[in-house]
Design a protein around this motif. Structure first.
Motif, PDB file in Angstrom:
ATOM      1  N   ALA A 195      -5.825   5.862 -87.293  1.00  0.00           N
ATOM      2  CA  ALA A 195      -5.572   5.160 -88.556  1.00  0.00           C
ATOM      3  C   ALA A 195      -4.730   6.040 -89.474  1.00  0.00           C
ATOM      4  O   ALA A 195      -4.849   7.267 -89.471  1.00  0.00           O
ATOM      5  CB  ALA A 195      -6.895   4.812 -89.235  1.00  0.00           C
ATOM      6  N   ALA A 196      -3.884   5.407 -90.268  1.00  0.00           N
ATOM      7  CA  ALA A 196      -2.987   6.138 -91.155  1.00  0.00           C
ATOM      8  C   ALA A 196      -3.750   7.069 -92.089  1.00  0.00           C
ATOM      9  O   ALA A 196      -3.296   8.185 -92.375  1.00  0.00           O
ATOM     10  CB  ALA A 196      -2.147   5.158 -91.968  1.00  0.00           C
ATOM     11  N   LYS A 197      -4.894   6.622 -92.550  1.00  0.00           N
ATOM     12  CA  LYS A 197      -5.686   7.438 -93.475  1.00  0.00           C
ATOM     13  C   LYS A 197      -6.034   8.786 -92.862  1.00  0.00           C
ATOM     14  O   LYS A 197      -5.959   9.836 -93.511  1.00  0.00           O
ATOM     15  CB  LYS A 197      -6.957   6.687 -93.858  1.00  0.00           C
ATOM     16  N   ALA A 201      -3.933  12.444 -93.686  1.00  0.00           N
ATOM     17  CA  ALA A 201      -4.702  13.560 -94.233  1.00  0.00           C
ATOM     18  C   ALA A 201      -4.436  14.836 -93.437  1.00  0.00           C
ATOM     19  O   ALA A 201      -4.305  15.926 -94.007  1.00  0.00           O
ATOM     20  CB  ALA A 201      -6.189  13.226 -94.225  1.00  0.00           C
ATOM     21  N   LYS A 202      -4.341  14.682 -92.117  1.00  0.00           N
ATOM     22  CA  LYS A 202      -4.074  15.847 -91.277  1.00  0.00           C
ATOM     23  C   LYS A 202      -2.684  16.421 -91.575  1.00  0.00           C
ATOM     24  O   LYS A 202      -2.501  17.644 -91.653  1.00  0.00           O
ATOM     25  CB  LYS A 202      -4.193  15.452 -89.800  1.00  0.00           C
ATOM     26  N   LYS A 203      -1.709  15.547 -91.774  1.00  0.00           N
ATOM     27  CA  LYS A 203      -0.355  16.005 -92.105  1.00  0.00           C
ATOM     28  C   LYS A 203      -0.323  16.700 -93.464  1.00  0.00           C
ATOM     29  O   LYS A 203       0.361  17.706 -93.649  1.00  0.00           O
ATOM     30  CB  LYS A 203       0.614  14.812 -92.099  1.00  0.00           C
ATOM     31  N   ARG A 204      -1.073  16.162 -94.415  1.00  0.00           N
ATOM     32  CA  ARG A 204      -1.116  16.772 -95.744  1.00  0.00           C
ATOM     33  C   ARG A 204      -1.771  18.149 -95.682  1.00  0.00           C
ATOM     34  O   ARG A 204      -1.375  19.073 -96.398  1.00  0.00           O
ATOM     35  CB  ARG A 204      -1.866  15.870 -96.728  1.00  0.00           C
ATOM     36  N   PHE A 205      -2.769  18.288 -94.817  1.00  0.00           N
ATOM     37  CA  PHE A 205      -3.425  19.577 -94.644  1.00  0.00           C
ATOM     38  C   PHE A 205      -2.437  20.605 -94.090  1.00  0.00           C
ATOM     39  O   PHE A 205      -2.356  21.736 -94.577  1.00  0.00           O
ATOM     40  CB  PHE A 205      -4.624  19.448 -93.706  1.00  0.00           C
ATOM     41  N   TYR A 327     -10.135  16.627 -93.240  1.00  0.00           N
ATOM     42  CA  TYR A 327      -8.833  17.129 -93.678  1.00  0.00           C
ATOM     43  C   TYR A 327      -8.547  16.695 -95.111  1.00  0.00           C
ATOM     44  O   TYR A 327      -7.980  17.451 -95.905  1.00  0.00           O
ATOM     45  CB  TYR A 327      -7.737  16.658 -92.721  1.00  0.00           C
ATOM     46  N   ASP A 328      -8.960  15.482 -95.450  1.00  0.00           N
ATOM     47  CA  ASP A 328      -8.709  14.958 -96.790  1.00  0.00           C
ATOM     48  C   ASP A 328      -9.321  15.855 -97.857  1.00  0.00           C
ATOM     49  O   ASP A 328      -8.688  16.149 -98.879  1.00  0.00           O
ATOM     50  CB  ASP A 328      -9.280  13.539 -96.903  1.00  0.00           C
TER      51      ASP A 328
END
Length: 348
Positions: A195-197, A201-205, A327-328
């Motif tokens: 899921a995009a959520k 979050a992983k990419k933002r981390f 991650y979020d």
């Protein structure tokens, strides 16, 4: 690890960096001779059919006929699972403040929708737990002996008989390791990790980690102290056992590190200082324990604290010694430290 050492380590983590004043910790944990023994989704994912298997960080493999539906977890674990769309039935650990608000460790969970079977250290209502008919109990571990966090020593055997348990280690490893383990656990419990959520979050981390590495490289002379305050003592945390500090150090952050001899009485986690000696170490930035058991900056009235260069310069930020392992929730931990480094002035 001996029972005595394990006991000290558990106590140490609570104080590590001062989750409780040492006297309160002693009262909560007992004597040394005591035996050690941002999501908006609240719907649980549909359980996958067929048997469920998960190998935890003790090396224990839990096997069930179907994916657990009734999950009881330490509050921080429940908050991480919630971020992935997995709703637990019951929680134990800091969940509700004395004002009735969600504790910082509850994350985005709606605490009115979970059964709280224990809210403070050494509190775990076994009868309530049994009534939930738990399929599995999940907690973190702050030692290498397999001790489940916030599961009381006195009742751990009774608790163990009611359902299998899963332990995720947050001891002497970098943050990314338990994050990956919680990701895998959530996936096994039915979370949609595509899921995009979740993927966003992983990419933002990862982006936040890159930012923090760059900030640390640009300000190598900025010294950071991780600490915690109680009414009686100030605790200076070492970096060698804590998942967040080990990771930040690996990214290049320059931390104050008390000598091993000074940390010995804190189980290797921290050095205890009187408020008169709170200026023992020079620091440009102070990261202060944000847990509800610790004194927050606005509540610290000690003159010696107010005279610290980092405090006078307004270079004090929060620290989460028990990160919510999604991650979020870990993105802000990296971003806040990166911003503090980027804007910090050399003051000590």
């Amino acid at each position: 690890m001996s029972n005595a050492t394990t006991h000290l380590t558990r106590r140490g983590v609570l104080a590590a960096g001062g989750a409780l004043g040492l006297g309160a910790v002693l009262a909560a944990c007992g004597d040394d001779d005591a035996k050690s023994g941002g999501s908006d989704s609240t719907a649980a994912p549909s359980a996958k059919s067929g048997p469920w298997t998960f190998k935890d960080d003790r090396g224990t493999t839990v096997k069930l006929d179907k994916t657990p539906a009734n999950i009881v977890a330490f509050t921080g674990v429940a908050a991480a699972l919630f971020d992935y769309g997995v709703q637990v039935t019951g929680v134990f650990g800091p969940t509700k403040t004395t004002a009735g608000k969600p504790d910082v460790q509850a994350g985005d969970m709606d605490i009115s929708k979970v059964e709280i079977i224990g809210n403070v250290w050494d509190e775990f209502n076994v009868e309530k737990y049994a009534a939930l008919a738990p399929d599995v109990l999940i907690s973190t571990m702050f030692d290498n002996a397999g001790t489940l966090w916030y599961v009381p020593e006195a009742s751990k055997d009774k608790i163990a008989k009611l359902a299998p348990s899963v332990g995720i280690s947050v001891y002497d490893r970098q943050l990314t390791a338990p994050l990956e383990r919680m990701w895998a656990l959530a996936g096994s419990l039915g979370a949609d990790l595509t899921a995009a959520k979740a993927t966003d979050a992983k990419k933002r981390f990862e982006a936040a980690a890159t930012r923090l590495r760059a900030a640390a490289k640009a300000k190598p002379d900025i010294k950071v102290l991780a600490g915690s305050a109680s009414a009686e003592l100030f605790y200076v945390s070492g970096t060698n056992l804590s998942i967040d500090l080990e990771y930040f150090k690996a990214l290049g952050v320059n931390f104050v590190e008390p000598p091993e001899s000074a940390k010995a009485q804190g189980g290797g986690w921290f050095e205890s200082l009187s408020w008169e000696n709170v200026d023992k170490y020079k620091a440009d930035i102070i990261m202060l324990d944000d847990r509800s058991q610790a004194q927050q900056p606005s509540a610290i009235t000690k003159p010696t604290w107010k005279q610290l260069p980092a405090v006078k310069a307004g270079q004090v930020i929060g620290r989460s010694p028990e990160p919510i392992l999604s991650y979020d929730k870990c993105v802000p931990l990296l971003e806040n430290l990166a911003k503090a480094l980027e804007t910090a002035k050399k003051v000590a």
